[in-house]
Write an enzyme that holds these catalytic residues in place. Structure first.
Site, PDB file in Angstrom:
ATOM      1  CG  ASP A  55      -1.730   1.218   1.415  1.00 50.98           C
ATOM      2  OD1 ASP A  55      -2.345   1.641   0.418  1.00 50.98           O
ATOM      3  OD2 ASP A  55      -1.761   1.775   2.525  1.00 50.98           O
ATOM      4  CG  ASP A 234      -1.232   2.173   6.759  1.00 45.52           C
ATOM      5  OD1 ASP A 234      -1.446   1.966   5.551  1.00 45.52           O
ATOM      6  OD2 ASP A 234      -1.380   3.281   7.294  1.00 45.52           O
TER       7      ASP A 234
END
Length: 341
Positions: A55, A234
């Site tokens: 990400d 996250d």
């Protein structure tokens, strides 16, 4: 007597003790390096990874955004009004962009009605009989930005910038030196994703992806023969992808509770360089395990043959059992003190 020798030599102590101890040592080594691995099966899986997807926000970047510019498209609304109205929606969001925008606000916020978070797009809410939407901008010519709509009319836009972590570039270089393919899966537009990917040296950069798009990409990649996929994220939206990946890796400081729960590995200090460290420790531990199995099997097989021929006595049988077990245990401890470069 020969039957007793066979019984002593064939005792599986060397296998039963050294293999779990090797994994415990590897897990302990990872913990010392700030990597929490939730079981020996995940430690073993790390050694097989040949694709690692990341990400962007909060993973490769700091996740702390700086507001560069605020635009108002409503002549009756100032820049401060646009920021305040945006904060009304973002006050209930856990996204790093929302936290950064809220940090810029100095006015008291009010409660809103019918708040709803739309995964990967933004939030919508009602305030004083008006409907608002706060979400990411779709324009390809802008970086990270947030737009504000009132009753489906665009009334403002906030432009932000996010810095890449100092550890990101060496982290990607380490993975590539190990022959691991790196991929960036970002919700930002293609231009931003390509720019960040090029800056850090990632092999493939994909942008404008919703959480379900990331999930389907991992699902497709896992379907390829011989492909073992790790995903590093996250946010709350990353939880499904973390669960699906062969190894899900989350951030310990800025990571959401959902992502930490869904992941198999947690990087305590949010340092992406620890991904390569975890893989190196995993491969070394796996090497130790196979060393113990191989040496123990060869020694026991040799002494079993010698025992059958009447060459060895009970003393050698004890060595083939207890002695090999001690050697395997000492070898297992090497995984605890292994240091990566």
């Amino acid at each position: 007597y020969r039957g007793l020798i066979f019984l002593v030599i064939s005792c599986p102590c060397a296998f039963a003790i050294s293999v779990p101890l090797s994994y415990f040592s590897g897990l302990g080594n990872a913990s010392k390096n700030g990597i929490l691995i939730k079981g020996s099966n995940y430690l073993d899986a790390c050694a097989k990874l040949n694709v690692v997807a990341f990400d962007k926000t909060g993973t490769l970047t700091t996740g702390v955004f700086k507001t560069d510019k605020i635009e108002s498209f409503d002549e009756n609304r100032s820049q401060e009004d646009i920021l305040w109205l945006t904060c009304l929606g973002e006050q209930n969001s856990l996204h790093p962009v929302a936290k950064s925008i809220l940090a810029e606000n100095t006015k008291q916020l009010q409660e809103v009605q019918n708040f709803k978070e739309i995964a990967g797009k933004g939030v919508e809410f009602e305030y004083q009989n008006a409907k608002y939407f706060v979400g990411r901008a779709e324009a390809e010519n802008c970086g990270t930005s947030v737009v504000l709509f009132e009753n489906e009319k665009k009334i403002g836009q906030i432009y932000l910038s996010d810095a890449i972590k100092d550890s990101t570039k060496p982290a990607i270089a380490n993975l590539k030196s190990m022959g691991i393919k790196t991929v960036l899966l970002s919700g930002d537009n293609e231009k931003v994703a390509q720019k960040v990917g090029a800056n850090v040296g990632i092999d493939t950069s994909l942008g404008k992806l919703l959480p379900e798009d990331k999930y389907h990409w991992i699902e497709h990649e896992k379907g390829k023969k011989g492909s073992f996929v790790g995903y590093v994220g996250d946010g709350i939206n990353d939880a499904p992808s973390l669960m699906l990946a062969d190894v899900g890796i989350s951030m310990g400081i800025n990571g959401s509770q959902a992502s930490i729960e869904a992941s198999d590995v947690v990087l305590v200090d949010d340092n992406p360089q620890k991904v390569a460290t975890a893989i190196k420790i995993s491969k070394y531990t796996r090497k130790i395990v196979w060393q113990n199995i191989g040496v123990s099997a060869i020694v026991k097989a040799t002494f079993l043959i010698l025992g059958a021929l009447g060459v060895t006595g009970m003393l050698y049988a004890v060595f083939a059992d207890v002695g090999v077990t001690l050697l395997a245990v000492l070898n297992s401890m090497r995984a605890l003190y292994y240091k990566t470069n």
